[in-house]
Scaffold this active site. Sequence first.
Site, PDB file in Angstrom:
ATOM      1  N   GLU A  21     -45.869  -0.035 -13.273  1.00 19.64           N
ATOM      2  CA  GLU A  21     -44.404   0.046 -13.420  1.00 19.64           C
ATOM      3  C   GLU A  21     -43.732   0.245 -12.056  1.00 19.64           C
ATOM      4  O   GLU A  21     -44.176   1.065 -11.263  1.00 19.64           O
ATOM      5  CB  GLU A  21     -44.048   1.197 -14.353  1.00 19.64           C
ATOM      6  N   THR A  52     -38.072  -1.186 -14.136  1.00 23.47           N
ATOM      7  CA  THR A  52     -37.160  -0.368 -14.942  1.00 23.47           C
ATOM      8  C   THR A  52     -35.699  -0.787 -14.753  1.00 23.47           C
ATOM      9  O   THR A  52     -35.359  -1.564 -13.857  1.00 23.47           O
ATOM     10  CB  THR A  52     -37.317   1.132 -14.622  1.00 23.47           C
ATOM     11  N   HIS A  81     -37.148  -4.199 -18.183  1.00 27.81           N
ATOM     12  CA  HIS A  81     -36.648  -3.144 -19.069  1.00 27.81           C
ATOM     13  C   HIS A  81     -35.153  -3.374 -19.300  1.00 27.81           C
ATOM     14  O   HIS A  81     -34.445  -3.818 -18.389  1.00 27.81           O
ATOM     15  CB  HIS A  81     -36.826  -1.771 -18.426  1.00 27.81           C
ATOM     16  N   ARG A 111     -33.394   2.373 -25.763  1.00 32.67           N
ATOM     17  CA  ARG A 111     -32.033   2.868 -26.008  1.00 32.67           C
ATOM     18  C   ARG A 111     -31.410   3.380 -24.721  1.00 32.67           C
ATOM     19  O   ARG A 111     -30.256   3.141 -24.431  1.00 32.67           O
ATOM     20  CB  ARG A 111     -32.071   3.988 -27.048  1.00 32.67           C
ATOM     21  N   GLY A 112     -32.212   4.129 -23.940  1.00 30.69           N
ATOM     22  CA  GLY A 112     -31.679   4.785 -22.742  1.00 30.69           C
ATOM     23  C   GLY A 112     -31.318   6.221 -23.045  1.00 30.69           C
ATOM     24  O   GLY A 112     -31.294   6.644 -24.206  1.00 30.69           O
ATOM     25  N   ALA A 131     -33.022   1.820 -30.152  1.00 33.03           N
ATOM     26  CA  ALA A 131     -33.792   0.729 -29.526  1.00 33.03           C
ATOM     27  C   ALA A 131     -34.166  -0.346 -30.552  1.00 33.03           C
ATOM     28  O   ALA A 131     -34.249  -1.527 -30.209  1.00 33.03           O
ATOM     29  CB  ALA A 131     -35.045   1.301 -28.870  1.00 33.03           C
ATOM     30  N   HIS A 156     -40.422  12.366 -28.991  1.00 31.02           N
ATOM     31  CA  HIS A 156     -39.179  12.268 -28.223  1.00 31.02           C
ATOM     32  C   HIS A 156     -38.388  13.570 -28.381  1.00 31.02           C
ATOM     33  O   HIS A 156     -38.304  14.118 -29.493  1.00 31.02           O
ATOM     34  CB  HIS A 156     -38.351  11.077 -28.727  1.00 31.02           C
ATOM     35  N   LYS A 172     -39.059   0.136 -34.969  1.00 30.68           N
ATOM     36  CA  LYS A 172     -38.947  -0.755 -33.796  1.00 30.68           C
ATOM     37  C   LYS A 172     -39.954  -1.902 -33.907  1.00 30.68           C
ATOM     38  O   LYS A 172     -39.662  -3.035 -33.560  1.00 30.68           O
ATOM     39  CB  LYS A 172     -39.190   0.041 -32.500  1.00 30.68           C
TER      40      LYS A 172
END
Length: 311
Positions: A21, A52, A81, A111-112, A131, A156, A172
């Site tokens: 990443e 990202t 992303h 979603r963020g 998301a 989460h 999702k």
Amino acid sequence: MSLPTISEILQSSRAPTLSLEFYPPKDALGFGVLGSSIERMRPVHPDFVTGTYGAGGSTRDNSFAVWELLGRMGFTPVVAHLTCVGAARSDLLAQIDRIYDAGIRNIMALRGDPPRGEACFVPPEDGLAHAADLVALIKSRHPDICCGVAGYPETHPESRSPEEDIHFLKQKVEAGAQFINTQLFFDNRVFFRFEKACREAGITVPILPGLMPAASPTQLRRSVELSCATIPQDLVDGLENAPTSAMAREFGMQWLVDQIDGLIAGGAAGVHLYILNQAKTILDPNLAACLARWRAPSPVKSNIQPERTCI
Ligand code: FAD
């Protein structure tokens, strides 16, 4: 020639996959440094890379610049992303089209986070709340885009329970996600528990564990602030008691190597490394030897494509 999607790679790969990443640097100087780092990382041949997505306007342009740079330098396929933050549905469609037009066929749909200081995520007017909605939007716009989503081995922070979190993770996947990249964790037992719970809930797509090397107590604390991962006391002690920073780094790297070995031995589909754009992490001899133990020999794995329509 078009590149395989992440889903195709995960289905066809004979060995566990390695993905890296990257995040967008802030300025031209940072992009120069990143370009040199990628150059040094070339021998690693990751199976795919991800870039990202930031919250602000210029950061977003930098995300596009990173995806483009990774593709240009042969680090492909690229996963872009994308988050729902601050974007109406029409803005998101424009971003999805822009990603598609750049030749990218893989999107990590997120979603963020809520803005700093706010506890809840409030979608903008005509925006998306979860998301799963973004996965559905992407798939309705371009069905050939392969979507990944985030999973949380330690749940989460906004979720009321692990069961609820996995229930929404399944939504999702039902919306069209084809693989899951996890939040980072430092204890493999949390990953295996999470993976088992996902399978029992009927989630069948590959789940790629996300790992980050801990190079120092400060860096460890920072990454934990962002991820809410639990830190095993042995890891804290090892980093804090190391006589020099080089020895602390070595200790953190050995922890990562042990995690990777344990995950692969336990049947993980691959590993996703949060290397913070650092070539020296992935080129560390201990890590390189670990990766060589389970990755297929590389000539055919070279992802450098002379003629590409996709990145
Ligand atoms: P969601 O899947 O929407 O979940 C968020 C919360 O809402 C969870 O608690 C979930 O259980 C709950 N939920 C989901 N659906 C529903 C529903 N229908 N009803 C009620 N509750 C629901 N952030 C960035 O800004 N840029 C990045 O590039 C980025 N990359 C990331 C990559 C990975 C691998 C990971 C793990 C995280 C990344 N993040 C990134 C952070 C991510 O945006 C945050 O963790 C964010 O808080 C949640 O995003 P999500 O996609 O998991 O959201």
